[in-house]
Scaffold this active site. Structure first.
Site: not given
Length: 376
Positions: A68, A133
């Protein structure tokens, strides 16, 4: 063009703004499966996670990363579209180029090379990836570790691919991180007219002396591995928008970045004691993002990573515990030795994020060398 650049480009094209994965993990799973990795897709909540392993038993060496990325901001401010990789002057541009699709691609390429050249290697090598994250990080590595604990899956050593370098690859590695303790502080007052302060209680006035005391407090002196604990206020909000109304409450966002010289419980207690000492009427919601962790000097992984940087980059890396937090904070409590090694971090989260093509082409060599020295 090298395979690591090709894969990085392919990953950048996928608009995986946290917590979306946008197909990055299936792409990587297919590549690793083709060279004999066992693939486990772990989905918790709305988050995709991938655990790919090769070998069995022995030392478990894991590489850790995330697919991400943070939002781009106004795309018109980018020199080239953020999800269309572009090379200019030896740099590869695109959202996630440095943080951390470049490192993820380098890990994949390194692992492919390692298991092909060492099909019967001792121990276990793994790749753990998440799409959570950059966001709240509730259903990513945090929950994967809970799952691992339940099933008895251990990790002995972990290399995190977060961008760690300052000016060139290998000049700095993270051997630990500070803990992060945040609080949402509400100071309670009594709303009223500014012309009648005797009929109200201004929470801004109540908080001001306590804030000065909190900011002046020396929380600890740090130690040989960590700087002193820091306290910061990141936001204060109060008022109705009218200049003739005393607000009824104030909300402040506070954060401690703390070393192993302090504990989260001690910081909570001391902060609340200061507020009480200044007669502040308050309530506070605390959130512990992670405890500090440190790879002990003399640890095998730490020595291996330092040696790899010296031998392959020609530099004695600075061994730092600075910076923010990483998903390593969830792995370290498993008893794992955690080291962070990745590309230059100068442009992460910025417009025109980029990574050196030359550094990115060398990064798989470093990760593969770590595998060889730990498990070869």
């Amino acid at each position: 063009m090298s395979s690591v650049i090709d894969l990085t480009r392919d990953l950048i094209r996928r608009r995986s703004v946290t917590p979306e994965d946008a197909g990055c993990l299936p792409l990587i799973a297919d590549r690793l499966s083709a060279v004999g990795f066992r693939i486990e897709h772990l989905r918790f909540g709305d988050v995709d996670n991938l655990w790919a392993t090769h070998g069995a038993g022995g030392t478990v060496l894991a590489f850790l990363g995330h697919t991400d990325v943070v939002p781009t901001g106004p795309e018109e401010n980018w020199t080239s579209p953020p999800f269309e990789p572009a090379e200019r002057n030896g740099l590869l541009y695109g959202r996630g180029a440095a943080d951390m699709k470049g490192s993820v691609a380098a890990m994949v390429v390194a692992l492919e090379r390692f298991v092909v050249s060492h099909p019967d290697h001792p121990g276990t090598v793994g790749l753990l990836l998440t799409s959570d994250e950059e966001g709240v990080a509730l259903h990513g590595v945090r929950e994967v570790v809970d799952h691992f604990t339940k099933i008895g899956q251990r990790i002995d050593a972990c290399v995190v691919g977060e961008p760690s370098a300052r000016e060139r690859l290998g000049d700095l590695i993270r051997v630990g991180r500070r803990g992060s303790l945040s609080g949402t502080l509400t100071v309670h007052g009594v709303q009223g007219h500014v012309a009648y302060p005797d009929k109200a209680k201004n929470p801004i006035h109540s908080f001001a002396p306590a804030l000065a005391a909190l900011a002046a407090e020396r929380w600890d002196e740090g130690n040989a591995d960590f700087p002193p604990t820091s306290f910061q206020v990141s936001n204060i909000n109060a008022g109705t928008g009218a200049n003739n109304v005393i607000p009824g409450e104030l909300v402040a966002l506070i954060n401690f970045r703390f070393s192993t010289a302090s504990t989260a419980d001690d910081l909570r207690e001391r902060a609340e004691a200061i507020l009480r000492a200044h007669d502040v009427a308050f309530s506070i919601d605390w959130h512990l993002s992670g405890h500090p962790f440190l790879a002990t000097p003399g640890g095998r992984l730490r020595e291996v990573v330092v040696g790899v940087c010296r031998d392959l980059c020609g530099i004695d890396p600075e061994q730092s515990t600075g910076g923010g937090t990483s998903d390593g904070r969830f792995i370290a409590p498993m008893g794992a030795e955690v080291i962070e090694l990745g590309p230059v971090n100068a442009t992460i989260h910025k417009v025109d994020e980029c990574v050196s093509v030359a550094d990115l082409e060398r990064l798989p060599d470093l990760y593969e060398a770590i595998c060889q020295r730990m498990l070869g």
